[in-house]
Design a protein around this motif. Structure first.
Motif, PDB file in Angstrom:
ATOM      1  N   LEU A  70      -2.022   5.375  -0.268  1.00 33.36           N
ATOM      2  CA  LEU A  70      -0.889   6.063  -0.886  1.00 33.36           C
ATOM      3  C   LEU A  70      -0.705   5.603  -2.328  1.00 33.36           C
ATOM      4  O   LEU A  70      -0.497   6.424  -3.226  1.00 33.36           O
ATOM      5  N   ASP A  71      -0.800   4.302  -2.572  1.00 36.33           N
ATOM      6  CA  ASP A  71      -0.624   3.807  -3.939  1.00 36.33           C
ATOM      7  C   ASP A  71      -1.685   4.355  -4.883  1.00 36.33           C
ATOM      8  O   ASP A  71      -1.394   4.636  -6.046  1.00 36.33           O
ATOM      9  N   ASP A  72      -2.913   4.531  -4.394  1.00 41.51           N
ATOM     10  CA  ASP A  72      -3.970   5.124  -5.224  1.00 41.51           C
ATOM     11  C   ASP A  72      -3.613   6.552  -5.613  1.00 41.51           C
ATOM     12  O   ASP A  72      -3.813   6.963  -6.757  1.00 41.51           O
ATOM     13  N   ILE A  73      -3.103   7.294  -4.678  1.00 43.04           N
ATOM     14  CA  ILE A  73      -2.718   8.689  -4.939  1.00 43.04           C
ATOM     15  C   ILE A  73      -1.536   8.746  -5.899  1.00 43.04           C
ATOM     16  O   ILE A  73      -1.486   9.577  -6.799  1.00 43.04           O
ATOM     17  N   LEU A  74      -0.587   7.831  -5.716  1.00 46.58           N
ATOM     18  CA  LEU A  74       0.614   7.833  -6.556  1.00 46.58           C
ATOM     19  C   LEU A  74       0.328   7.424  -7.997  1.00 46.58           C
ATOM     20  O   LEU A  74       1.164   7.618  -8.873  1.00 46.58           O
ATOM     21  N   ARG A  75      -0.850   6.869  -8.275  1.00 47.74           N
ATOM     22  CA  ARG A  75      -1.219   6.487  -9.643  1.00 47.74           C
ATOM     23  C   ARG A  75      -1.710   7.674 -10.476  1.00 47.74           C
ATOM     24  O   ARG A  75      -1.892   7.536 -11.690  1.00 47.74           O
ATOM     25  N   TRP A  82       5.485  14.045 -12.209  1.00 47.89           N
ATOM     26  CA  TRP A  82       6.413  14.596 -11.204  1.00 47.89           C
ATOM     27  C   TRP A  82       7.522  13.587 -10.899  1.00 47.89           C
ATOM     28  O   TRP A  82       8.695  13.947 -10.812  1.00 47.89           O
ATOM     29  N   ALA A  83       7.152  12.312 -10.742  1.00 49.21           N
ATOM     30  CA  ALA A  83       8.134  11.268 -10.421  1.00 49.21           C
ATOM     31  C   ALA A  83       9.150  11.119 -11.549  1.00 49.21           C
ATOM     32  O   ALA A  83      10.363  11.021 -11.305  1.00 49.21           O
ATOM     33  N   ALA A  84       8.665  11.094 -12.772  1.00 49.34           N
ATOM     34  CA  ALA A  84       9.569  10.974 -13.915  1.00 49.34           C
ATOM     35  C   ALA A  84      10.522  12.159 -13.974  1.00 49.34           C
ATOM     36  O   ALA A  84      11.718  12.004 -14.263  1.00 49.34           O
ATOM     37  N   GLN A  85      10.016  13.338 -13.666  1.00 51.22           N
ATOM     38  CA  GLN A  85      10.853  14.546 -13.658  1.00 51.22           C
ATOM     39  C   GLN A  85      11.930  14.458 -12.571  1.00 51.22           C
ATOM     40  O   GLN A  85      13.066  14.861 -12.801  1.00 51.22           O
ATOM     41  N   ALA A 158       9.056   9.216  -5.634  1.00 52.81           N
ATOM     42  CA  ALA A 158       9.166   9.167  -7.092  1.00 52.81           C
ATOM     43  C   ALA A 158       9.335   7.724  -7.563  1.00 52.81           C
ATOM     44  O   ALA A 158       8.637   7.276  -8.489  1.00 52.81           O
ATOM     45  N   PHE A 159      10.241   6.977  -6.945  1.00 54.16           N
ATOM     46  CA  PHE A 159      10.408   5.571  -7.313  1.00 54.16           C
ATOM     47  C   PHE A 159       9.114   4.792  -7.074  1.00 54.16           C
ATOM     48  O   PHE A 159       8.695   3.990  -7.900  1.00 54.16           O
ATOM     49  N   ARG A 160       8.473   5.029  -5.950  1.00 56.53           N
ATOM     50  CA  ARG A 160       7.242   4.301  -5.610  1.00 56.53           C
ATOM     51  C   ARG A 160       6.140   4.593  -6.622  1.00 56.53           C
ATOM     52  O   ARG A 160       5.416   3.698  -7.056  1.00 56.53           O
ATOM     53  N   ALA A 161       6.005   5.855  -7.012  1.00 60.62           N
ATOM     54  CA  ALA A 161       4.973   6.241  -7.975  1.00 60.62           C
ATOM     55  C   ALA A 161       5.203   5.542  -9.312  1.00 60.62           C
ATOM     56  O   ALA A 161       4.257   5.050  -9.933  1.00 60.62           O
ATOM     57  N   LEU A 162       6.452   5.490  -9.756  1.00 58.14           N
ATOM     58  CA  LEU A 162       6.734   4.832 -11.029  1.00 58.14           C
ATOM     59  C   LEU A 162       6.572   3.319 -10.917  1.00 58.14           C
ATOM     60  O   LEU A 162       6.137   2.664 -11.858  1.00 58.14           O
ATOM     61  N   ASP A 163       6.900   2.749  -9.771  1.00 58.45           N
ATOM     62  CA  ASP A 163       6.714   1.301  -9.576  1.00 58.45           C
ATOM     63  C   ASP A 163       5.228   0.935  -9.588  1.00 58.45           C
ATOM     64  O   ASP A 163       4.828  -0.055 -10.200  1.00 58.45           O
ATOM     65  N   VAL A 164       4.414   1.737  -8.911  1.00 57.28           N
ATOM     66  CA  VAL A 164       2.983   1.450  -8.803  1.00 57.28           C
ATOM     67  C   VAL A 164       2.294   1.515 -10.166  1.00 57.28           C
ATOM     68  O   VAL A 164       1.416   0.711 -10.473  1.00 57.28           O
ATOM     69  N   THR A 165       2.720   2.454 -10.985  1.00 60.33           N
ATOM     70  CA  THR A 165       2.068   2.624 -12.280  1.00 60.33           C
ATOM     71  C   THR A 165       2.730   1.785 -13.367  1.00 60.33           C
ATOM     72  O   THR A 165       2.231   1.742 -14.480  1.00 60.33           O
TER      73      THR A 165
END
Length: 171
Positions: A70-75, A82-85, A158-165
């Motif tokens: 999941l973290d790979d995809i969220l990067r 999308w997460a920032a939006q 969205a939070f997870r995607a921004l945290d991972v990156t």
């Protein structure tokens, strides 16, 4: 008059791909190879096709490649955008303290699996206080949080995607 598939008009059954025609000099073996008879009744030849070159390399690469997590995809850049939006309404011009409160409230609510009592305990406020904050967040986000279907999973991702990156700079 007999219609198609009626009595007396049976068509020969279709032969699966790779199965030789009778009388072609080839017979099917059980391991996927084909046995070809030489003209004149000599010893049969067994022929087996195996992938070579780039086809084999691609197949080997697929076997050794680890599945994406999941973290790979969220990067992915598109997911980060999308997460920032999704979270942009939380950081629109306002006092810095209320932006932090909004994000903290939303993160605590998500960590507590959208349950009000545990969220209130984590934030150190009352349950009606949490409900009031979430109601305000609903109007800011333009999405339902307290009524089903909620935006809970979208916001969590969205939070997870921004945290991972590392792109969540408005903490």
């Amino acid at each position: 008059m007999l219609g198609r598939g009626g009595r007396g008009t049976q068509a020969a059954p279709r032969r699966p791909r790779g199965v030789p025609q009778p009388g072609s000099g080839a017979a099917s073996a059980h391991d996927g190879s084909a046995v070809h008879r030489t003209p004149g009744g000599g010893r049969p030849l067994r022929i087996r096709a195996t992938p070579t070159g780039t086809a084999r390399a691609r197949r080997d690469e697929k076997k050794t490649r680890q599945p994406l997590g999941l973290d790979d995809i969220l990067r992915a850049p598109a997911v980060r955008e999308w997460a920032a939006q999704q979270l942009r309404p939380l950081t629109e011009p306002d006092t810095p303290r209320s932006t932090t409160d909004r994000r903290d409230t939303l993160r605590a609510w998500l960590r507590c699996e959208a349950q009000l009592t545990p969220t209130a305990e984590v934030l150190g406020i009352s349950v009606p206080g949490v409900r009031k904050r979430l109601t305000r967040l609903e109007s800011v986000l333009g999405r339902s949080l307290l009524q089903a279907p909620s935006a809970r999973y979208d916001l969590w991702l969205a939070f997870r995607a921004l945290d991972v990156t590392g792109a969540d700079t408005a903490r």
